[in-house]
Motif scaffolding. Structure first.
Motif, PDB file in Angstrom:
ATOM      1  N   PRO A 217       0.830  -1.206   0.000  1.00  0.00           N
ATOM      2  CA  PRO A 217       0.000   0.000   0.000  1.00  0.00           C
ATOM      3  C   PRO A 217       0.863   1.253   0.000  1.00  0.00           C
ATOM      4  N   SER A 218       0.410   2.263  -0.735  1.00  0.00           N
ATOM      5  CA  SER A 218       1.207   3.483  -0.816  1.00  0.00           C
ATOM      6  C   SER A 218       0.614   4.608   0.018  1.00  0.00           C
ATOM      7  N   GLN A 219      -0.400   4.298   0.817  1.00  0.00           N
ATOM      8  CA  GLN A 219      -0.951   5.280   1.730  1.00  0.00           C
ATOM      9  C   GLN A 219      -1.146   4.623   3.082  1.00  0.00           C
ATOM     10  N   PHE A 220      -0.440   5.106   4.073  1.00  0.00           N
ATOM     11  CA  PHE A 220      -0.635   4.612   5.427  1.00  0.00           C
ATOM     12  C   PHE A 220      -0.037   5.595   6.422  1.00  0.00           C
ATOM     13  N   SER A 221      -0.368   5.351   7.675  1.00  0.00           N
ATOM     14  CA  SER A 221       0.151   6.176   8.762  1.00  0.00           C
ATOM     15  C   SER A 221       0.534   5.239   9.895  1.00  0.00           C
ATOM     16  N   LEU A 222       1.749   5.379  10.396  1.00  0.00           N
ATOM     17  CA  LEU A 222       2.240   4.546  11.492  1.00  0.00           C
ATOM     18  C   LEU A 222       2.745   5.440  12.618  1.00  0.00           C
ATOM     19  N   GLN A 223       2.548   4.979  13.845  1.00  0.00           N
ATOM     20  CA  GLN A 223       3.124   5.643  15.012  1.00  0.00           C
ATOM     21  C   GLN A 223       3.712   4.569  15.905  1.00  0.00           C
ATOM     22  N   GLY A 224       4.810   4.914  16.551  1.00  0.00           N
ATOM     23  CA  GLY A 224       5.405   3.942  17.448  1.00  0.00           C
ATOM     24  C   GLY A 224       6.736   4.406  17.989  1.00  0.00           C
ATOM     25  N   LYS A 225       7.575   3.416  18.252  1.00  0.00           N
ATOM     26  CA  LYS A 225       8.882   3.679  18.840  1.00  0.00           C
ATOM     27  C   LYS A 225       9.926   2.885  18.065  1.00  0.00           C
ATOM     28  N   ILE A 226      11.083   3.495  17.878  1.00  0.00           N
ATOM     29  CA  ILE A 226      12.176   2.822  17.190  1.00  0.00           C
ATOM     30  C   ILE A 226      13.418   2.874  18.064  1.00  0.00           C
ATOM     31  N   GLY A 227      14.129   1.761  18.100  1.00  0.00           N
ATOM     32  CA  GLY A 227      15.380   1.679  18.837  1.00  0.00           C
ATOM     33  C   GLY A 227      16.474   1.201  17.915  1.00  0.00           C
ATOM     34  N   VAL A 228      17.657   1.766  18.066  1.00  0.00           N
ATOM     35  CA  VAL A 228      18.802   1.398  17.246  1.00  0.00           C
ATOM     36  C   VAL A 228      19.955   1.042  18.180  1.00  0.00           C
ATOM     37  N   ARG A 229      20.574  -0.096  17.908  1.00  0.00           N
ATOM     38  CA  ARG A 229      21.730  -0.518  18.707  1.00  0.00           C
ATOM     39  C   ARG A 229      22.849  -0.935  17.767  1.00  0.00           C
ATOM     40  N   THR A 230      24.006  -0.318  17.938  1.00  0.00           N
ATOM     41  CA  THR A 230      25.198  -0.678  17.182  1.00  0.00           C
ATOM     42  C   THR A 230      26.260  -1.095  18.197  1.00  0.00           C
ATOM     43  N   PRO A 231      27.384  -1.645  17.750  1.00  0.00           N
ATOM     44  CA  PRO A 231      28.429  -1.985  18.701  1.00  0.00           C
ATOM     45  C   PRO A 231      28.940  -0.766  19.483  1.00  0.00           C
ATOM     46  N   GLN A 232      28.795   0.436  18.916  1.00  0.00           N
ATOM     47  CA  GLN A 232      29.311   1.638  19.560  1.00  0.00           C
ATOM     48  C   GLN A 232      28.321   2.294  20.523  1.00  0.00           C
ATOM     49  N   GLN A 233      27.014   2.245  20.225  1.00  0.00           N
ATOM     50  CA  GLN A 233      26.041   2.959  21.045  1.00  0.00           C
ATOM     51  C   GLN A 233      24.628   2.495  20.748  1.00  0.00           C
ATOM     52  N   SER A 234      23.682   3.043  21.526  1.00  0.00           N
ATOM     53  CA  SER A 234      22.286   2.703  21.310  1.00  0.00           C
ATOM     54  C   SER A 234      21.393   3.852  21.749  1.00  0.00           C
ATOM     55  N   GLY A 235      20.148   3.822  21.271  1.00  0.00           N
ATOM     56  CA  GLY A 235      19.196   4.848  21.640  1.00  0.00           C
ATOM     57  C   GLY A 235      17.834   4.549  21.050  1.00  0.00           C
ATOM     58  N   SER A 236      16.857   5.344  21.432  1.00  0.00           N
ATOM     59  CA  SER A 236      15.506   5.137  20.923  1.00  0.00           C
ATOM     60  C   SER A 236      14.778   6.466  20.791  1.00  0.00           C
ATOM     61  N   ALA A 237      13.693   6.450  20.047  1.00  0.00           N
ATOM     62  CA  ALA A 237      12.887   7.647  19.840  1.00  0.00           C
ATOM     63  C   ALA A 237      11.486   7.227  19.421  1.00  0.00           C
ATOM     64  N   PHE A 238      10.546   8.132  19.517  1.00  0.00           N
ATOM     65  CA  PHE A 238       9.191   7.928  19.038  1.00  0.00           C
ATOM     66  C   PHE A 238       9.112   8.407  17.592  1.00  0.00           C
ATOM     67  N   PHE A 239       8.277   7.743  16.775  1.00  0.00           N
ATOM     68  CA  PHE A 239       8.156   8.159  15.387  1.00  0.00           C
ATOM     69  C   PHE A 239       6.704   8.257  14.963  1.00  0.00           C
ATOM     70  N   THR A 240       6.470   9.111  13.981  1.00  0.00           N
ATOM     71  CA  THR A 240       5.215   9.191  13.242  1.00  0.00           C
ATOM     72  C   THR A 240       5.593   9.196  11.774  1.00  0.00           C
ATOM     73  N   TRP A 241       5.038   8.269  11.005  1.00  0.00           N
ATOM     74  CA  TRP A 241       5.370   8.112   9.591  1.00  0.00           C
ATOM     75  C   TRP A 241       4.072   8.189   8.798  1.00  0.00           C
ATOM     76  N   ILE A 242       3.968   9.178   7.923  1.00  0.00           N
ATOM     77  CA  ILE A 242       2.808   9.337   7.051  1.00  0.00           C
ATOM     78  C   ILE A 242       3.267   9.162   5.613  1.00  0.00           C
ATOM     79  N   GLN A 243       2.672   8.212   4.938  1.00  0.00           N
ATOM     80  CA  GLN A 243       2.999   7.902   3.549  1.00  0.00           C
ATOM     81  C   GLN A 243       1.799   8.245   2.685  1.00  0.00           C
ATOM     82  N   GLN A 244       1.969   9.118   1.706  1.00  0.00           N
ATOM     83  CA  GLN A 244       0.913   9.496   0.761  1.00  0.00           C
ATOM     84  C   GLN A 244       1.456   9.293  -0.648  1.00  0.00           C
ATOM     85  N   GLN A 245       1.140   8.163  -1.234  1.00  0.00           N
ATOM     86  CA  GLN A 245       1.633   7.806  -2.563  1.00  0.00           C
ATOM     87  C   GLN A 245       3.159   7.862  -2.576  1.00  0.00           C
ATOM     88  N   GLN A 246       3.751   8.757  -3.367  1.00  0.00           N
ATOM     89  CA  GLN A 246       5.207   8.833  -3.477  1.00  0.00           C
ATOM     90  C   GLN A 246       5.841   9.834  -2.514  1.00  0.00           C
TER      91      GLN A 246
END
Length: 193
Positions: A40-69
């Motif tokens: 689907p090319s139209q959607f809306s997501l909300q949530g939390k994302i976490g990233v962990r690398t060998p050097q560091q880590s962290g997290s944040a809240f996100f809102t992603w709105i997709q409207q076609q392209q």
């Protein structure tokens, strides 16, 4: 609040960009019988994302709105601290935050590499959040209900988790094994669709 301020720009940008490039995906030319269904090319997501690398880590809240392209992604810490905005349309992707300023590129992959030095198949994420493979070369494992629970594509192992009988995942865990034996890991929890 102090914890979020210590997250590196690289870490936050990596997580954001994993969300951004999805509409930029150009499907490979395959025989008609091998074509994958369009995500689907139209959607809306909300949530939390976490990233962990060998050097560091962290997290944040996100809102992603997709409207076609076109897409708009906002990432922030607790109480909106450290807000970052990523927007894009075909041929033009930009990231803007107080820490990095404005960074632009033609593709999400190029923006990710400029901002973080990472290379990742981020255009696949639009398919992955919709519980679909992005390519016909993906290795797929399904659960008892026939839903995809594991994908292996382009050097990333993606685990999908579901709430009860839902058809779309509420959690994705992306892992990239490194030559050092360590890994890069991105965890995306989708709270609202």
């Amino acid at each position: 609040m102090q914890l979020f301020s210590r997250f590196s720009t690289v870490l936050v940008t990596s997580g954001l960009l994993m969300l951004t490039g999805c509409q930029q995906y150009t499907k490979p030319q395959l025989p008609p019988e091998a074509q994958l269904p369009e995500a689907p090319s139209q959607f809306s997501l909300q949530g939390k994302i976490g990233v962990r690398t060998p050097q560091q880590s962290g997290s944040a809240f996100f809102t992603w709105i997709q409207q076609q392209q076109e897409f708009d992604i906002e990432l922030s810490g607790i109480l909106g601290v450290g807000k970052t905005q990523i927007t894009g349309k075909p041929g033009e992707v930009s990231l803007n935050s107080a820490k990095t300023g404005l960074i632009t590129a033609e593709t999400p992959e190029e923006l990710l590499e400029r901002a973080t030095g990472w290379q990742a198949p981020i255009t696949h994420l639009v398919s992955w959040v919709q519980a679909k493979p992005a390519t016909t070369s993906a290795e797929i494992k399904k659960d008892e209900q026939g839903r995809i629970e594991q994908l292996n594509e382009d050097g990333w192992a993606v685990s999908l988790s579901y709430n009860e009988a839902t058809l779309l995942p509420n959690k994705l865990t992306l892992k990239q094994s490194l030559e050092s034996g360590q890994e890069n890991r991105i965890t995306m929890i989708i709270q609202n669709r």
